[in-house]
Design an enzyme around this catalytic site. Structure first.
Site, PDB file in Angstrom:
ATOM      1  N   ASP A  16       0.712  -1.208  -0.139  1.00 38.22           N
ATOM      2  CA  ASP A  16       0.039  -0.248  -0.147  1.00 38.22           C
ATOM      3  C   ASP A  16       0.759   0.934  -0.259  1.00 38.22           C
ATOM      4  OD1 ASP A  16      -2.407   1.241  -0.053  1.00 38.22           O
ATOM      5  OD2 ASP A  16      -3.336   0.711   2.073  1.00 38.22           O
ATOM      6  N   ASP A  68     -10.294   5.114  -0.897  1.00 35.67           N
ATOM      7  CA  ASP A  68     -11.241   4.117   0.524  1.00 35.67           C
ATOM      8  C   ASP A  68     -12.364   4.444   0.219  1.00 35.67           C
ATOM      9  OD1 ASP A  68      -8.343   3.477   0.903  1.00 35.67           O
ATOM     10  OD2 ASP A  68      -8.516   3.172   3.070  1.00 35.67           O
TER      11      ASP A  68
END
Length: 437
Positions: free
Chosen positions: A286, A346
Site C-alpha cells: 500500500d 478507500d
C-alpha cells in the site's frame, strides 16, 4: 522533470453533449468522465495533493487533465478519441484539454498516440488490449481487518473472526491482517504490543484451511521508526539534502525508502522473504506512490524505474505463486507487475469524503473512480473495488454492496463478522461465494 505542453489535436465538440475522461495518477486519484460544464475533482489541500494525486502537478482552472490517458467523446456522433502514453511503464505524460469556441484543444508534455473508438470505456479497453498482457489470475476471496479495527487490530480480533467464518459458513480463502500489527512503518518485522507472534497467527489461519495475508506500506518510513534512526542513508533525499517528503499520515511527516540503495534493497528483500517463510502468501502493498516520488537516490535512475524495480524486488522475495495486490499505486507505471490493484480511493462507512475531496475515503468517490476504471479489470489485473462492508452501522450498505458486486473484481469482507445481521451474512456469503474461483 516537467516538459512544456505541445499541441496534439484540435477537435470540434458539441459543448452540451461532449464528455471527457480523465485518468488519475494513482489508485486514489479521481478518474472518470465529466461533462464540459463539470468541475473536475482536484486536491483540496497540499498534503492530499502529494499523497493522493500526481505530486508536483497542478492543473490550471478550466482545464481537464489526464495522467497518461485522456479520452474525449465529442458528443456530435463522431468517434471517441483517446490520447495515450506511448510507453506507459517508462513515461506518463500529462495530457490537457481546454475547450475554446466549440473546439477541444489538446496538448501533452510528452509523447502520446491517438486512438479512436465507439465509447470512452471501449476505447480505453482497446488500448489496454493492445498492450497484450497475460490474463490475470483469478483473485482469492478475502477477509480484511481494516474497516472494523483500523490500526487498533489485535491478535485476539483475528482469532475471533477466524472462528466466526466457520460458524457463519463464509467462503473466505484469505485472512488478511492489515495495518496495526507492526511497531512502526519501516519496522515491519517488529510487532506492536497487540500481537504475540506473526508466525503463530499465520499458523492458526492455515490450520483452519485458509491462507494468511498481510499488509505493508513497503516504501514508507516513519521518522520515529528504528529504521529511520539507524539507517538515514537508506532514505530518499530532496535536492536540498533534506529527506523527500511523502506527505503526512499517521500523525507523522513520512519518508521514503530508497530501494536503489543495496542495503535498503537487501532489508526489503529480507522483510518479504521472512513473511513468506512465516506462511503468508497474500500480500497487500500500500501507499506505493511513495516509491515513485522525485528525489535523490543512491542510483541515478528516474522515479518510475526505481518504483518498478522496487516492486520487482518484492515479487522476487515472495515468489511467483504468492498473490500481490497493489494500492495507492501509480496506475500506468504498475502495468504488468500485480495480480490485483485497487482502482479507487478507500471506501468508508459513510458516503461523502472529507472536504468533498474525491481522493479521500467515502463510498461516493470509491464508486466514481471504480466505475471510471472498470476497463482495467481482467486486462491489467483483477480490479479491487475495495472491501464490502455489510454491517448495519454502514451508511447505504445495500448500494455499496451492489457496486462491489457489479465490478466482478476482488471480493473482500471487512466487518467484525459477529456484528453482521441476517442481511449482512447473506450478502457477504453471496458476494464471496459468487466470485470467480
Amino acid at each position: 522533470m516537467h516538459h512544456p505542453f505541445t499541441p496534439v489535436a484540435s477537435v470540434p465538440v458539441d459543448e452540451a453533449r461532449a464528455r471527457v475522461h480523465e485518468e488519475g495518477w494513482q489508485s486514489w486519484s479521481p478518474s472518470g468522465a465529466y461533462a464540459l460544464g463539470d468541475k473536475p475533482y482536484r486536491p483540496t489541500n497540499d498534503n492530499w495533493a502529494t499523497v493522493c494525486y500526481r505530486p508536483g502537478v497542478t492543473v490550471p482552472e478550466g482545464t481537464f487533465q489526464g495522467e497518461g490517458l485522456l479520452a474525449l467523446d465529442p458528443g456530435d456522433g463522431s468517434p471517441v478519441r483517446l490520447w495515450a502514453a506511448v510507453d506507459p511503464t517508462r513515461e506518463v505524460p500529462s495530457i490537457r484539454l481546454v475547450v475554446t469556441d466549440g473546439r477541444a484543444e489538446v496538448g501533452a508534455d510528452g509523447p502520446v498516440k491517438e486512438w479512436t473508438g465507439a465509447t470512452v470505456q471501449s476505447v480505453l479497453a482497446d488500448w489496454a488490449d493492445s498492450l497484450q498482457l497475460p490474463a490475470p489470475r483469478p483473485a482469492p476471496t478475502v477477509w480484511c481487518s481494516w474497516y472494523e479495527y483500523f490500526t487498533q487490530v489485535t491478535e485476539d480480533d483475528i482469532h475471533e473472526n477466524l472462528r466466526a467464518m466457520e460458524t457463519l459458513d463464509l467462503p473466505i480463502d484469505v485472512v488478511q491482517i492489515d495495518d496495526g500489527y507492526q511497531k512502526a512503518l519501516g519496522d515491519w518485522l517488529t510487532l506492536s504490543g497487540r500481537f504475540r507472534s506473526r508466525a503463530g497467527i499465520a499458523d492458526a489461519i492455515r490450520a483452519r484451511g485458509r491462507r494468511a495475508g498481510i499488509w505493508t506500506a513497503p516504501f514508507l518510513v516513519d521518522p520515529a521508526s528504528d529504521l529511520a534512526a539507524e539507517h538515514p542513508e537508506w532514505l530518499v533525499r530532496d535536492a536540498d539534502g533534506g529527506f523527500t517528503h511523502a506527505g503526512r499520515n499517521w500523525g507523522h511527516d513520512l519518508r521514503v525508502l530508497d530501494t536503489t540503495h543495496p542495503e535498503a534493497a537487501a532489508y526489503l528483500t529480507d522483510v518479504f522473504r521472512t513473511l513468506r517463510a512465516e506462511g503468508y502468501d497474500y500480500f497487500k502493498v500500500d501507499f506505493l506512490y511513495a516509491g515513485a516520488l522525485d528525489g535523490v537516490r543512491h542510483s541515478t535512475v528516474d522515479p518510475l524505474t526505481a518504483y518498478r524495480e522496487g516492486i520487482r524486488l518484492i515479487r522476487e522475495a515472495i515468489g511467483e505463486d504468492a498473490y500481490l495486490l497493489g494500492c495507492g499505486a501509480p496506475i500506468l507505471a504498475s502495468i504488468g507487475l500485480f495480480d490485483a490493484m485497487r482502482v479507487s480511493p478507500d471506501t468508508a462507512p459513510h458516503r461523502r469524503p472529507e472536504a468533498d475531496d474525491y481522493s479521500q475515503p467515502g463510498q461516493d468517490p470509491a464508486e466514481f473512480t471504480g466505475v471510471g476504471r472498470q476497463w482495467q479489470h481482467g486486462r491489467f489485473w483483477i480490479n479491487d473495488p475495495d472491501c464490502l462492508m455489510a454491517r448495519p452501522a454502514v451508511e447505504t450498505r445495500e448500494r455499496w454492496a451492489a457496486h462491489v458486486e457489479a465490478t466482478g473484481g476482488l471480493m473482500a469482507s471487512s466487518d467484525r463478522l459477529l456484528s453482521l445481521d441476517e442481511w449482512g451474512v447473506a450478502t457477504t456469503r453471496r458476494l464471496l461465494g459468487g466470485a470467480d474461483r
